[in-house]
Every structure is written in C-alpha cells, then in structure tokens.
Enzyme design. Sequence first.
Site, PDB file in Angstrom:
ATOM      1  N   CYS A  91       0.868  -1.174   0.000  1.00 22.90           N
ATOM      2  CA  CYS A  91       0.000   0.000   0.000  1.00 22.90           C
ATOM      3  C   CYS A  91       0.909   1.230   0.000  1.00 22.90           C
ATOM      4  O   CYS A  91       1.460   1.605   1.033  1.00 22.90           O
ATOM      5  CB  CYS A  91      -0.906   0.008   1.231  1.00 22.90           C
ATOM      6  SG  CYS A  91      -2.010   1.438   1.277  1.00 22.90           S
ATOM      7  N   LEU A  92       1.106   1.787  -1.177  1.00 18.61           N
ATOM      8  CA  LEU A  92       1.936   2.981  -1.342  1.00 18.61           C
ATOM      9  C   LEU A  92       1.285   3.826  -2.425  1.00 18.61           C
ATOM     10  O   LEU A  92       1.092   3.352  -3.551  1.00 18.61           O
ATOM     11  CB  LEU A  92       3.368   2.591  -1.733  1.00 18.61           C
ATOM     12  CG  LEU A  92       4.361   3.736  -1.938  1.00 18.61           C
ATOM     13  CD1 LEU A  92       4.555   4.540  -0.656  1.00 18.61           C
ATOM     14  CD2 LEU A  92       5.695   3.207  -2.436  1.00 18.61           C
TER      15      LEU A  92
END
Length: 179
Positions: free
Chosen positions: A114-115
């Site tokens: 999750c970036l």
Amino acid sequence: MASQNVDPAAASSVASRKGQESGTSAARGSVGKRLQQELMTLMMSGDKGISAFPESDNLFKWIGTIDGAVGTVYEDLRYKLSLEFPSGYPYNAPTVKFVTPCFHPNVDSHGNICLDILKDKWSALYDVRTILLSLQSLLGEPNNESPLNPYAAELWQNQTAYKKHLHEQYQKQVREKEI
C-alpha cells in the site's frame, strides 16, 4: 479478382486488428526503450541499498532488491521485490510486490504494498529508481493510517517489540528458504 468477394466490413476489421497489433508492438518497443534507459540510469546512479534487473531476458519483469535503511528497524535486512511493467508504462504504474516476506504495516501477507505512488498518485515521471527509493523509505516510515497489516501497525508504536518480532520473522523466512 479475389478482392471482389471480400466483405468491406471484414476487411476493415482485419486492417484495424493489424493496426492495433503493430500499435501494440510499437508501444512495447517504446516501453522497452524506456525500461532499458531506466536500467542504465539505475546502474549508474550509485544509490546504496537498491538494485533491480530484468528477470532473464524479459524486460517487462524485473527483480529488485532493497536494503533496510541505516538507523531503522529494517537495517541489515534485504528484501527481494518483483516488478511487472504493463504495456502502458510509464503512464500506468507497474505492479510491485515483495517476494521476500515483509512484516510491515503497509505490506500484506501476499507481498502486496500500500503505497500511494503505486496507485492513485502514480506519475509517468516516476521510474524504477524512484519506486525502489520510495519503498526503502516506506520501510522506516510506514503510513499507519492505512495499514494492510493492522498488527504490524499496532506493534510499530513499540519499536523494541516491533524490531524483535521483525527480526524473528525475517530469520525464520531466511532459514525456510535455505532448507
């Protein structure tokens, strides 16, 4: 004359498909050129703790590595990543996953990350080097507001306990790979 018996709509459809195929081929060519350029830039950059190379002879699938940054709980740990580039790269983000299991608030048990720059904040200006440096930075500075691993996010508050758990998990994974 054979052309008299050809349905104009069918001929147009075939021509259109051929155009799409050559367009796709041309697109893959320009993406390939961009990826070759990025590989050279990355190799010449001299950045410590990051690297990536195409997997075998497929320029669209790379294996990357990042080392945990000095001064973080990830220091002295090395992680392998997979990077898959779509035909729409650099306008579409690559798919990046941890291959080495990574205990982190923003990484799930399947290696998904999750970036924001790999999702909705992606820009064609980013490159492999930017991705690797961002991931290296993320290791030491997670976004606990949107964790994929809530347990890691909770444990992050106690750095001593987090580091102990992280290193135990890492050593376990390394030993399992050696067997």
